[in-house]
Design a protein around this motif. Structure first.
Motif, PDB file in Angstrom:
ATOM      1  N   ASN A   1     -10.379 -30.447 -41.037  1.00 19.52           N
ATOM      2  CA  ASN A   1      -9.000 -29.960 -41.137  1.00 19.52           C
ATOM      3  C   ASN A   1      -7.964 -30.961 -40.622  1.00 19.52           C
ATOM      4  N   SER A   2      -8.453 -32.048 -40.003  1.00 22.84           N
ATOM      5  CA  SER A   2      -7.535 -33.131 -39.670  1.00 22.84           C
ATOM      6  C   SER A   2      -7.524 -34.149 -40.815  1.00 22.84           C
ATOM      7  N   ALA A   3      -8.714 -34.420 -41.378  1.00 22.39           N
ATOM      8  CA  ALA A   3      -8.802 -35.417 -42.455  1.00 22.39           C
ATOM      9  C   ALA A   3      -7.992 -34.978 -43.686  1.00 22.39           C
ATOM     10  N   LEU A   4      -7.987 -33.678 -43.992  1.00 20.94           N
ATOM     11  CA  LEU A   4      -7.306 -33.230 -45.222  1.00 20.94           C
ATOM     12  C   LEU A   4      -5.816 -33.608 -45.214  1.00 20.94           C
ATOM     13  N   PRO A   5      -5.023 -33.183 -44.203  1.00 23.92           N
ATOM     14  CA  PRO A   5      -3.601 -33.567 -44.237  1.00 23.92           C
ATOM     15  C   PRO A   5      -3.379 -35.065 -44.062  1.00 23.92           C
ATOM     16  N   VAL A   6      -4.238 -35.732 -43.280  1.00 24.14           N
ATOM     17  CA  VAL A   6      -4.020 -37.176 -43.084  1.00 24.14           C
ATOM     18  C   VAL A   6      -4.233 -37.913 -44.406  1.00 24.14           C
ATOM     19  N   LEU A   7      -5.263 -37.538 -45.168  1.00 24.64           N
ATOM     20  CA  LEU A   7      -5.469 -38.177 -46.481  1.00 24.64           C
ATOM     21  C   LEU A   7      -4.267 -37.905 -47.381  1.00 24.64           C
ATOM     22  N   VAL A   8      -3.792 -36.653 -47.349  1.00 22.52           N
ATOM     23  CA  VAL A   8      -2.636 -36.285 -48.194  1.00 22.52           C
ATOM     24  C   VAL A   8      -1.393 -37.087 -47.806  1.00 22.52           C
ATOM     25  N   SER A   9      -1.260 -37.388 -46.509  1.00 21.43           N
ATOM     26  CA  SER A   9      -0.044 -38.092 -46.048  1.00 21.43           C
ATOM     27  C   SER A   9       0.084 -39.477 -46.684  1.00 21.43           C
ATOM     28  N   SER A  10      -1.023 -40.003 -47.236  1.00 16.14           N
ATOM     29  CA  SER A  10      -0.936 -41.325 -47.885  1.00 16.14           C
ATOM     30  C   SER A  10      -0.013 -41.274 -49.105  1.00 16.14           C
ATOM     31  N   LEU A  11       0.240 -40.056 -49.617  1.00 16.96           N
ATOM     32  CA  LEU A  11       1.170 -39.918 -50.748  1.00 16.96           C
ATOM     33  C   LEU A  11       2.586 -40.356 -50.370  1.00 16.96           C
TER      34      LEU A  11
ATOM     35  N   GLU B   1      10.458 -24.368 -35.410  1.00 21.49           N
ATOM     36  CA  GLU B   1      10.237 -23.483 -34.262  1.00 21.49           C
ATOM     37  C   GLU B   1       9.109 -22.521 -34.549  1.00 21.49           C
ATOM     38  N   ASN B   2       8.392 -22.166 -33.466  1.00 21.65           N
ATOM     39  CA  ASN B   2       7.159 -21.372 -33.587  1.00 21.65           C
ATOM     40  C   ASN B   2       6.168 -22.102 -34.507  1.00 21.65           C
ATOM     41  N   ALA B   3       6.160 -23.425 -34.349  1.00 21.85           N
ATOM     42  CA  ALA B   3       5.240 -24.266 -35.142  1.00 21.85           C
ATOM     43  C   ALA B   3       3.820 -24.100 -34.614  1.00 21.85           C
ATOM     44  N   ALA B   4       2.836 -24.412 -35.465  1.00 19.68           N
ATOM     45  CA  ALA B   4       1.439 -24.384 -35.015  1.00 19.68           C
ATOM     46  C   ALA B   4       1.210 -25.541 -34.043  1.00 19.68           C
ATOM     47  N   CYS B   5       0.382 -25.293 -33.024  1.00 19.07           N
ATOM     48  CA  CYS B   5       0.149 -26.301 -31.963  1.00 19.07           C
ATOM     49  C   CYS B   5      -1.241 -26.926 -32.085  1.00 19.07           C
ATOM     50  N   GLU B   6      -1.955 -26.642 -33.156  1.00 19.79           N
ATOM     51  CA  GLU B   6      -3.341 -27.100 -33.290  1.00 19.79           C
ATOM     52  C   GLU B   6      -3.459 -28.625 -33.165  1.00 19.79           C
ATOM     53  N   PRO B   7      -4.588 -29.119 -32.639  1.00 21.78           N
ATOM     54  CA  PRO B   7      -4.800 -30.565 -32.519  1.00 21.78           C
ATOM     55  C   PRO B   7      -4.669 -31.285 -33.867  1.00 21.78           C
ATOM     56  N   GLU B   8      -4.969 -30.579 -34.961  1.00 22.24           N
ATOM     57  CA  GLU B   8      -4.881 -31.212 -36.289  1.00 22.24           C
ATOM     58  C   GLU B   8      -3.417 -31.476 -36.662  1.00 22.24           C
ATOM     59  N   VAL B   9      -2.518 -30.612 -36.162  1.00 18.12           N
ATOM     60  CA  VAL B   9      -1.081 -30.818 -36.396  1.00 18.12           C
ATOM     61  C   VAL B   9      -0.627 -32.038 -35.592  1.00 18.12           C
ATOM     62  N   VAL B  10      -1.110 -32.122 -34.351  1.00 16.29           N
ATOM     63  CA  VAL B  10      -0.750 -33.264 -33.501  1.00 16.29           C
ATOM     64  C   VAL B  10      -1.221 -34.558 -34.157  1.00 16.29           C
TER      65      VAL B  10
ATOM     66  N   GLU C   1      -3.056 -47.240 -40.748  1.00 24.44           N
ATOM     67  CA  GLU C   1      -4.487 -47.034 -40.561  1.00 24.44           C
ATOM     68  C   GLU C   1      -4.660 -45.910 -39.544  1.00 24.44           C
ATOM     69  N   HIS C   2      -5.624 -45.026 -39.762  1.00 19.91           N
ATOM     70  CA  HIS C   2      -5.783 -43.895 -38.838  1.00 19.91           C
ATOM     71  C   HIS C   2      -7.260 -43.523 -38.725  1.00 19.91           C
ATOM     72  N   THR C   3      -7.661 -43.102 -37.533  1.00 18.78           N
ATOM     73  CA  THR C   3      -9.055 -42.641 -37.341  1.00 18.78           C
ATOM     74  C   THR C   3      -9.049 -41.150 -37.052  1.00 18.78           C
ATOM     75  N   ILE C   4      -9.874 -40.423 -37.785  1.00 17.39           N
ATOM     76  CA  ILE C   4      -9.915 -38.957 -37.665  1.00 17.39           C
ATOM     77  C   ILE C   4     -10.623 -38.535 -36.366  1.00 17.39           C
ATOM     78  N   ILE C   5     -10.052 -37.513 -35.706  1.00 13.92           N
ATOM     79  CA  ILE C   5     -10.621 -36.985 -34.457  1.00 13.92           C
ATOM     80  C   ILE C   5     -11.893 -36.184 -34.732  1.00 13.92           C
ATOM     81  N   PRO C   6     -12.744 -36.009 -33.710  1.00  8.95           N
ATOM     82  CA  PRO C   6     -13.961 -35.209 -33.911  1.00  8.95           C
ATOM     83  C   PRO C   6     -13.631 -33.736 -34.210  1.00  8.95           C
ATOM     84  N   ASP C   7     -14.513 -33.092 -34.918  1.00 10.95           N
ATOM     85  CA  ASP C   7     -14.287 -31.725 -35.394  1.00 10.95           C
ATOM     86  C   ASP C   7     -14.594 -30.700 -34.292  1.00 10.95           C
ATOM     87  N   ARG C   8     -13.558 -29.986 -33.841  1.00 15.08           N
ATOM     88  CA  ARG C   8     -13.759 -29.058 -32.722  1.00 15.08           C
ATOM     89  C   ARG C   8     -14.605 -27.852 -33.131  1.00 15.08           C
TER      90      ARG C   8
END
Ligand code: EPU
Length: 406
Positions: A23-33, A183-192, A225-232
């Motif tokens: 769930n971190s890799a999905l948005p990061v890959l998309v951000s390449s757009l 406001e009232n944004a999600a705080c998940e590590p994947e968002v960070v 360049e970005h490295t994906i975090i481990p999957d919680r």
């Protein structure tokens, strides 16, 4: 993989390494757009959902080369602003391309995601956020049509914290004119992590990880360049695998920074958890204590761990109450666990789990990714053989059925 057959009752012992987060890799890959040129993402897990997002990105014109877990993306030749039904229906996260396409093309046509096994999962908050940024939105014939010559910064309040909604709007706002405040944004590590990746690309995002994210629009982004975090969730699932079998497992690449709610609940359930240098050791003696859990947005206990935790406390000494507050229909695994001898009843949004001395192997059916994982865990602990069908759900999000090295 058509079915998984598990001979239960074996204590798991050995070492396992956690993969990059889906769930971190999905948005990061998309951000390449969002940037013209070549970017690289490391530690991308080899999952079906990742394959689906790559297929979608290729359809949009991104050239992709894979070298193991390293993904090279070249977005210099974008050619389409349309995410077709065939791709969105297999994975809801495809809707993440909506914001970036609007930024790059000034318009986007993205299929509305359909039904889902865990809840209605509307995308009204994604659309509200884009409208607040000045996009014209219309939904017609199952597609979202969005148009905006230039997005403008805005204050956006989410009724409920939404992970992909926050990510979508964050990506839409990075190049908007002026300041956006979510406001009232999600705080998940994947968002960070997405904010870290976007800032590396030249964005100006502050506050990700809190419920207020401020984005000052910049003219354009550049590739990075970005490295994906481990999957919680994978990490938590292996912890339960050790716990439910009374095993002893050493976990490498454990994401210590964002596992508190899972670690605390597993300790309460009687699982022994100890940091050993950079590794985590999880041991259990076969006794599970009854433990109540309520799923909540981060930093609360993740809904993506609810099914797995239910398998664990199904053999606890006593009754546990598991309240699901994030999705309205995420108890599909209950009837399958019952087939294995679990004593669970559902009352509204809670499952009442009366611990039984043991589970028995049975033929069961997977209904979604995390439910599949819960059945694998139950099968590992059960007496006899468990046969899990429809395991294609598991391929979506579990890197491989890993061998725990003894
Ligand atoms: N919601 C709305 N309107 C919206 C968006 C969400 O009402 O426009 C509601 C949802 O129906 C739900 C709640 O808000 O009740 C939270 O949903 P959220 O939007 O946060 O979920 P998501 O972004 O679609 C991500 C993960 C899920 C994970 C949830 C919750 C990705 C790709 N998916 O989904 O992961 O369960 O957050 O943490 O990041 C999984 O990996 O198996 C999985 C389902």
């Amino acid at each position: 993989m058509d079915k998984i057959v598990i001979e239960g009752g074996i204590k798991l012992k050995g070492e396992v390494e956690i993969s990059g987060s889906k769930n971190s890799a999905l948005p990061v890959l998309v951000s390449s757009l969002l940037a013209d040129g070549k970017s690289v993402v490391h530690n991308v897990p080899g999952l079906r959902d990742i394959k689906t997002i790559k297929t979608l990105l290729k359809h949009l014109g991104i050239r992709i080369e894979d070298k193991g877990g390293d993904v090279y993306l070249d977005s210099s030749h974008l050619e389409s602003f349309e995410a077709p039904y065939e791709l969105v229906k297999t994975m809801r996260a495809s809707v993440l391309v909506l914001g970036p396409l609007l930024v790059r093309f000034g318009r986007a046509k993205v299929s509305l995601p359909g039904g889902c096994a865990i809840g209605a999962r509307p995308i009204n908050l994604h659309l509200m956020g884009l409208e607040m940024l000045g996009a014209d939105i219309c939904v017609d014939h199952g597609y979202v049509f969005a148009e905006a010559k230039k997005l403008k910064g805005a204050r956006i309040y989410f009724d409920t914290p939404t992970v992909t909604g926050t990510e979508n709007i964050m990506m839409a706002a990075v190049c908007a004119e002026g300041r956006s405040v979510l406001e009232n944004a999600a705080c998940e590590p994947e968002v960070v992590e997405l904010s870290v990746a976007l800032n590396r690309m030249g964005a100006n995002i502050n506050g990700a990880g809190t419920d207020t994210i401020t984005i000052d629009g910049v003219k354009e982004l550049h590739p990075a360049e970005h490295t994906i975090i481990p999957d919680r969730i994978e990490a938590g699932t292996y912890m339960i695998a050790a716990g439910i079998t009374g095993g002893d497992v050493l976990i490498k690449n454990f994401p210590f920074n964002y596992m508190d709610s899972i670690v605390m609940k597993l300790k309460e359930a009687g699982i022994f958890i100890k940091r050993e240098g950079g590794l985590l050791r999880v041991t259990a003696n076969g006794n599970v204590a009854h433990t109540n859990v309520k799923t909540l947005p981060y930093p609360g206990f993740p809904t993506d761990m609810q099914a797995q935790f239910m398998s664990l406390v199904s053999i606890a000494g006593g009754t546990s109450v598991i309240a699901e507050t994030v999705f309205e229909n995420r108890f599909m695994h209950v009837s399958e666990l019952r087939r294995m001898g679990a004593d669970i009843s559902i009352e509204g949004h809670s499952a009442i789990v009366r611990g039984v001395p043991f589970l028995s192997g049975a033929q069961v059916m997977a209904t979604d990714l995390r439910a599949s994982a819960s059945l694998v865990l139950a099968g590992l602990a059960a007496k006899g053989i468990t046969e899990i069908s429809r395991v294609y759900h598991l391929d979506r999000g579990c890197a491989k059925v890993k061998r725990i090295k003894a």
